[in-house]
Design an enzyme around this catalytic site. Structure first.
Site, PDB file in Angstrom:
ATOM      1  N   ALA A 165      97.782  79.598  87.830  1.00 50.79           N
ATOM      2  CA  ALA A 165      97.652  80.920  88.341  1.00 50.79           C
ATOM      3  C   ALA A 165      96.475  81.525  87.918  1.00 50.79           C
ATOM      4  O   ALA A 165      95.703  82.263  88.707  1.00 50.79           O
ATOM      5  CB  ALA A 165      98.947  81.860  87.968  1.00 50.79           C
ATOM      6  N   TYR A 166      95.837  81.311  86.841  1.00 53.90           N
ATOM      7  CA  TYR A 166      94.699  81.743  86.242  1.00 53.90           C
ATOM      8  C   TYR A 166      93.235  81.243  87.089  1.00 53.90           C
ATOM      9  O   TYR A 166      92.453  81.832  87.457  1.00 53.90           O
ATOM     10  CB  TYR A 166      94.188  81.403  84.815  1.00 53.90           C
ATOM     11  CG  TYR A 166      93.068  81.595  84.311  1.00 53.90           C
ATOM     12  CD1 TYR A 166      92.676  83.069  83.983  1.00 53.90           C
ATOM     13  CD2 TYR A 166      92.022  80.971  84.128  1.00 53.90           C
ATOM     14  CE1 TYR A 166      91.579  83.269  83.558  1.00 53.90           C
ATOM     15  CE2 TYR A 166      90.871  81.117  83.935  1.00 53.90           C
ATOM     16  CZ  TYR A 166      90.436  82.398  83.383  1.00 53.90           C
ATOM     17  OH  TYR A 166      89.326  82.978  82.926  1.00 53.90           O
TER      18      TYR A 166
END
Length: 146
Positions: free
Chosen positions: A23-24
Site C-alpha cells: 500500500a505504501y
C-alpha cells in the site's frame, strides 16, 4: 501490487488483501501517475508538473521502525538498523533541494521539462514501468474523479 495501483474502491479497501508495504508503494506510485497525468492535462497552459522522490530523510518517521522490526528480530538489532538508516538519511535541509529545484529551477522552465521524475539531489530519473503506463495514470485519475 502486481497491477501497480488498484483501480476500484472495493480492492483499495479490501482488508483481506491489505499489505502495508504494498500500500505504501502504491501510494508513491500514485503520486507519480498523478503528476504525469496532470502534466499532460495542463501542458497547453505553460504549467510544469513533475514528481519528486525525496529519498530517505532524517525525520521522526523512523520512530515506529524499532517497535515494528522488533517483532521480527531482536530489539538490539532493530535499534542498530534504525541508527544505520538514520546515518544514511538526508538532512531535511538537503532533502528539500530536489523539491525546490522542481518548483523553481530555471533550467526546467527553460527546457519545459514536465511529467518527469526526480531523485535526490535534483537528478531526473526514469520511473518504474508502472509509473510510465499512460493507461494506468489515466484510469487512476478517472477513478478519483468519479
Amino acid at each position: 501490487y502486481p497491477e501497480g495501483v488498484r483501480l476500484n474502491i472495493h480492492d483499495l479497501n479490501d482488508k483481506s488483501t491489505y499489505n502495508r508495504m504494498a500500500a505504501y508503494g502504491q501510494s508513491k506510485l500514485a503520486n507519480i501517475l498523478f503528476a504525469r497525468e496532470l502534466a499532460q492535462r495542463v501542458a497547453d497552459k505553460n504549467i510544469l508538473c513533475n514528481a519528486v522522490h525525496p529519498g530517505g530523510v532524517a525525520t521522526n518517521l523512523a520512530q515506529h521502525l524499532v517497535p515494528f522490526i522488533s517483532q521480527h528480530v531482536s530489539p538490539s538489532f532493530a535499534a542498530w538498523l534504525k541508527d544505520t538508516l538514520d546515518g544514511a538519511s538526508w538532512h531535511p535541509r538537503d532533502a528539500s533541494l530536489t523539491q525546490l529545484y522542481t518548483a523553481v529551477g530555471l533550467s526546467l522552465k527553460a527546457r519545459k521539462i514536465t511529467g518527469a521524475y526526480f531523485h535526490p539531489i535534483a537528478r531526473q530519473t526514469q520511473p518504474s514501468y508502472h509509473a510510465q503506463n499512460a493507461t494506468l495514470q489515466r484510469k487512476l485519475w478517472d477513478m478519483t474523479e468519479a
